[in-house]
Design an enzyme around this catalytic site. Structure first.
Site, PDB file in Angstrom:
ATOM      1  N   CYS B  35      10.893   3.552  -1.344  1.00 19.76           N
ATOM      2  CA  CYS B  35      10.836   4.775  -2.144  1.00 19.76           C
ATOM      3  C   CYS B  35      10.508   5.967  -1.243  1.00 19.76           C
ATOM      4  CB  CYS B  35       9.767   4.614  -3.227  1.00 19.76           C
ATOM      5  SG  CYS B  35       9.705   5.979  -4.410  1.00 19.76           S
ATOM      6  N   ASP B  37       8.445   8.169  -1.934  1.00 21.30           N
ATOM      7  CA  ASP B  37       7.024   8.475  -2.144  1.00 21.30           C
ATOM      8  C   ASP B  37       6.280   8.607  -0.811  1.00 21.30           C
ATOM      9  OD1 ASP B  37       4.113   7.932  -2.728  1.00 21.30           O
ATOM     10  OD2 ASP B  37       4.883   7.720  -4.763  1.00 21.30           O
ATOM     11  N   ARG B  39       3.410   8.055   0.003  1.00 16.79           N
ATOM     12  CA  ARG B  39       2.332   7.106   0.282  1.00 16.79           C
ATOM     13  C   ARG B  39       2.866   5.764   0.798  1.00 16.79           C
ATOM     14  NH1 ARG B  39       0.111   8.062  -5.777  1.00 16.79           N
ATOM     15  NH2 ARG B  39       2.378   7.959  -6.104  1.00 16.79           N
ATOM     16  N   HIS B  96       6.621  -0.116  -5.296  1.00 17.27           N
ATOM     17  CA  HIS B  96       5.205   0.178  -5.073  1.00 17.27           C
ATOM     18  C   HIS B  96       4.504   0.568  -6.361  1.00 17.27           C
ATOM     19  CE1 HIS B  96       5.415   4.636  -5.408  1.00 17.27           C
ATOM     20  NE2 HIS B  96       6.656   4.442  -5.029  1.00 17.27           N
ATOM     21  N   CYS B  99       4.701   4.142  -9.233  1.00 15.98           N
ATOM     22  CA  CYS B  99       5.951   4.802  -8.869  1.00 15.98           C
ATOM     23  C   CYS B  99       6.357   5.812  -9.947  1.00 15.98           C
ATOM     24  CB  CYS B  99       7.056   3.769  -8.673  1.00 15.98           C
ATOM     25  SG  CYS B  99       8.646   4.502  -8.194  1.00 15.98           S
TER      26      CYS B  99
END
Lengths: 301, 207
Positions: B35, B37, B39, B96, B99
């Site tokens: 992803c 993202d 993090r 994850h 999400c």
């Protein structure tokens, strides 16, 4: 789009004429090969603005976490990691890496709890899938810093009202409107296979070799056409280098074609940057887009 | 940014042999789909060195099924390049915790009455079948977090199955040259789970 292009006065920091300029070094001024008027820049100014553009609290303030990440990339760790990969199973290799990450990560419990709740990255980075150019590794960005889109060739298609199931458009929309990133960086790199494929495509498509790769890279066919006309007699490798940088600019240009990107730039909430990571000569160049006539765009549209 | 790159540059100089080799070509054994993202950068999380993994990232690490219809082919082109040209041996799709893309999927109303974006919902609806599976699996009175987690994992499985719909993935898989893995990175509880997708056609038997 032609009208839009003509209405914008785009002062861009020029692409260095050689690929060997290291980050922050003064570069020769040159007009960008784009159909907009570009003001020549002052090399010194570039350094100042780049510092401002990327001067952010997190790189300075999160020294502890940055150090943790630097630790995980000490030469000893990297050599042993490569050796481990050869000798142990692939999943064992990932396990070793994950446990080391976790060991460092949990040292900053404030960061861990804050990231568990949400993310507020200041950057969106669009980079290539190439295994040699992971942007968080190259730019030492710890977790939480950068929302990252990666595809082959770090390409961004132009805005289209018919949403064609676009990974890039959705990611940019989410980053700009929901995460409210401050900086959008498109990062190109040396020896890019996708750009090489783009440059190698015959006009009649007679040398087609893939099911999807050519269709994807051809979204920026104008970049390769431009490079071939400007650098007609240059060797193919040099043309590819020029195209790698032109692709970054073309992708930035396509980012601008999204109304929500232009709106955020106009309000001063978003800055667009180009980057070029040359892993052959170990150098990183960057430049910033500064649209001074953005307010005229709405009238043209 | 300059300071960050200078640190990297110093590391680069120390690892000259490694980087000289990488300058010529890349031979990653892994393709990782993760992803966007901030993090969950897979190179950071899995401690991967440059050159080890070819990495595709988009919202919710989605892979659409094989289709000759028009539409941007960012995922398909990346997988084709990784498998056919780089000859990666493993593809891992990493979902994850927490999400945002999957959350948006779960909150989408069927009639589209709560549509909030221009592109995000059209992208995330690739995982619609995963949402249906998760809603059928997880009891209605469970906390949302449970449905969310289940949907992320089902979305990984869906994307793995979609990967298999590409002939250039299916064929090396059947020959044992390519392994597909799913993964779930839980940064709330500090865990990283992995699983394999197995595809085996048994020997034909005459009746």
């Amino acid at each position: 789009m032609a009208a839009l292009a003509n209405s914008l006065s785009l002062s861009c920091f020029a692409l260095p004429s050689s690929g060997a300029a290291s980050f922050g070094a003064h570069s020769q001024t040159a007009r960008l090969p784009m159909q907009v008027s570009a003001q020549a820049f002052d090399g010194q100014k570039k350094t100042v603005v780049d510092n401002n553009a990327f001067k952010d609290k997190t790189l300075e303030g999160l020294n502890s976490l940055s150090m943790h990440n630097a630790e995980s990339r000490t030469p000893a760790a990297s050599v042993s990691a490569v050796a481990t990969e050869v000798q142990t199973s692939p999943l064992e290799r990932l396990k070793t890496g994950y446990l080391k990450f976790k060991e460092n990560y949990v040292k900053d419990q404030n960061l861990v709890s804050s990231l568990a709740e949400g993310q507020a990255p200041p950057y969106m980075i669009i980079a290539c899938c190439d295994s040699r150019v992971d942007p968080c590794t190259v730019l030492n960005l710890p977790p939480g810093e950068a929302f990252v889109l990666r595809n082959i060739g770090n390409m961004v298609p132009a805005y289209s009202a018919q949403s064609a199931c676009s990974s890039a458009a959705s990611a940019i929309e989410y980053a700009v409107l929901h995460l409210k990133v401050k900086h959008l960086v498109v990062m190109g790199h040396s020896r890019c296979g996708a750009v090489k494929a783009l440059m190698g495509i015959e006009d009649d498509g007679s040398n087609r070799f893939s099911e999807f790769i050519e269709d994807w890279v051809l979204i920026l066919k104008n970049a390769s056409k431009k490079v071939k006309s400007i650098h007609k007699v240059a060797p193919f490798a040099e043309q590819c280098t020029a195209c790698e940088k032109e692709v970054v600019n073309a992708s930035l240009w396509n980012c601008l074609s999204y109304p929500f990107v232009r709106e955020k730039m106009a309000s001063g909430d978003l800055t667009l940057h180009g980057g070029y990571y040359d892993f052959v000569s170990n150098a990183f160049e960057s430049w910033t887009l500064d649209l001074s006539c953005l307010n005229d765009v709405d009238k043209v549209q | 940014m300059r300071k960050a790159f200078e640190e990297f540059k110093a590391y680069f100089k120390k690892e000259k042999e490694l980087f000289d080799a990488l300058a010529q070509s890349q031979h990653p054994k892994w393709m990782i789909i993760a992803c966007s993202d901030s993090r969950v950068d897979p190179a950071l999380v899995l401690g991967l060195e440059l050159g080890e993994a070819f990495i595709l990232r988009n919202i919710a690490s989605l892979i659409p099924p094989h289709s000759k219809q028009s539409g941007h082919k960012s995922g398909a082109s990346a997988i084709e390049y990784a498998v056919e040209h780089l000859k990666v041996e493993h593809i891992m799709i990493v979902g994850h915790s927490r999400c945002g893309g999957i959350k948006a999927l779960l909150e989408m109303k069927e009639d589209g009455s709560n549509r909030f974006s221009e592109y995000i919902e059209d992208w995330i609806q690739i995982a619609q079948p995963a949402s249906e599976i998760a809603k059928a699996k997880v009891p209605h009175d469970s906390p949302f977090e449970e449905l969310w987690t289940c949907c992320v994992k089902e979305s990984v499985n869906l994307s793995l199955r979609n990967c298999m719909s590409y002939p250039f993935v299916k064929i090396p898989m059947e020959k044992g040259l390519l392994t597909l893995h799913g993964a779930y990175f839980d940064f709330v509880n500090g865990a990283f789970d992995v699983w394999k997708l197995k595809c085996k056609i048994d020997e034909h038997q005459s009746l």
